[in-house]
Design an enzyme around this catalytic site. Structure first.
Site, short mmCIF file in Angstrom:
data_model
loop_
_atom_site.label_atom_id
_atom_site.label_comp_id
_atom_site.label_asym_id
_atom_site.label_seq_id
_atom_site.Cartn_x
_atom_site.Cartn_y
_atom_site.Cartn_z
N LYS A 42 0.84 -1.21 0.00
CA LYS A 42 0.00 0.00 0.00
C LYS A 42 0.87 1.26 0.00
CE LYS A 42 -1.99 -1.18 3.94
NZ LYS A 42 -1.33 -2.48 4.23
N ARG B 50 -9.97 0.09 8.14
CA ARG B 50 -9.59 -1.31 8.41
C ARG B 50 -10.80 -2.12 8.83
NH1 ARG B 50 -3.55 -2.05 8.69
NH2 ARG B 50 -3.03 0.13 8.47
N ARG C 164 11.87 -5.68 5.33
CA ARG C 164 11.60 -4.25 5.10
C ARG C 164 12.48 -3.35 5.96
NH1 ARG C 164 5.67 -2.04 5.66
NH2 ARG C 164 5.81 -2.98 7.71
N ARG D 281 10.84 -1.54 11.48
CA ARG D 281 9.71 -1.20 12.33
C ARG D 281 9.56 -2.21 13.46
NH1 ARG D 281 4.86 0.15 8.19
NH2 ARG D 281 3.74 -1.09 9.75
N ARG E 57 -0.72 -8.82 13.41
CA ARG E 57 -1.26 -7.93 12.37
C ARG E 57 -2.01 -8.72 11.30
NH1 ARG E 57 4.13 -5.58 10.69
NH2 ARG E 57 3.08 -4.42 9.03
#
Ligand code: AP5
Ligand code: MG
Ligand code: ZN
Length: 216
Positions: free
Chosen positions: A13, A88, A127, A160, A171
């Site tokens: 996203k 969400r 990431r 993160r 998540r």
């Protein structure tokens, strides 16, 4: 044009919104980044959101909805924006529709970037993000020119906290539970368009662009 980008954690996203922002001129509004910025600055909102964000749970709607509506009422969003990470759940989707309607506007499109769960876990574990300019990299698929350093601004890249395996699991669970009802909400409105998020970044951009350009 008001657009929401839907997709599970790691679907791309943020990556796609950053690319399409220049092309479409639509500002990129991301609730995850708004929370992380508030956490970095230790604001009251940041203190409330921190335990949820870092463990991978959803921040309660009474905090999230107000923050997002405030974000989209800023002058730079007057002509439209691309929302990443909101809504969400169906409650958030309704709140967005009501807020836009109150301004005589409406949501134009909901684009769902779909990616297989195993691939999501792979992407998130590799990431790295820039705490200064928000640029997002991946060890394997999108490495920076110099390892650990942002191509754009030279800052040190960070991982993160919610990309730790346990938070990733949470998540995925939380987002999977809410996904179908949310897709159903937009499908019923005739606004849903699915873009395959598998494949190279530029291929995904083409699929998202096709959704943006699709006639209603
Ligand atoms: P948020 O920051 O939005 O996290 P998320 O939804 O888990 O999504 P991500 O940002 O992890 O993934 P992305 O889809 O942006 O993928 P990216 O482009 O980075 O939210 C964080 C937290 O804030 C939530 O957990 C919650 O606590 C809270 N929150 C936020 N919104 C909320 C809301 N509305 N209500 C309540 N709480 C909320 O890509 C991932 C990786 O893959 C990168 O390394 C990238 O380089 C790589 N990559 C991208 N595309 C490709 C490709 N095509 N091929 C290979 N690699 C790729
Ligand atoms: Mg993101
Ligand atoms: Zn940077």
């Amino acid at each position: 044009m008001y657009v929401v980008l839907l997709g599970l954690p790691g679907a791309g996203k943020g990556t796609q919104a950053a690319i399409l922002k220049d092309e479409t001129g639509l500002p990129h509004v991301t609730t995850g980044e708004l929370f992380r910025e508030n956490i970095r600055q230790s604001t009251d909102l940041g203190k409330k959101a921190q335990p949820f964000v870092e463990s991978g749970r959803l921040v309660p709607d009474e905090i999230t909805i107000g923050m997002l509506l405030d974000g989209i009422s800023q002058p730079d969003c007057a002509g439209g924006c691309m929302l990443d990470g909101f809504p969400r759940n169906v409650e958030q989707a309704r709140a967005l529709d009501e807020a836009l309607a109150a301004q005589g506007k409406r949501l134009d499109r909901a684009i769902y970037i779909s990616v297989d769960t195993d691939e999501l876990v792979r992407r998130l574990s590799g990431r790295w993000s820039c705490p200064n300019c928000g640029a997002v990299y991946n060890e394997i698929s999108l490495p920076p020119k110099i390892p650990g350093v942002c191509d754009n601004c030279g800052s040190r890249l960070e991982q993160r906290k919610d990309d730790r395996p346990e938070a990733v699991r949470t998540r995925l669970e939380v987002n999977l539970k809410n996904l179908e009802p949310l897709l159903g909400y937009y499908r019923a409105q005739g606004k849903l368009c699915e873009a395959s998020g598998e494949g190279l970044v530029e291929e995904v951009t083409r699929a998202v662009r096709a959704c943006l350009e699709r006639e209603r």
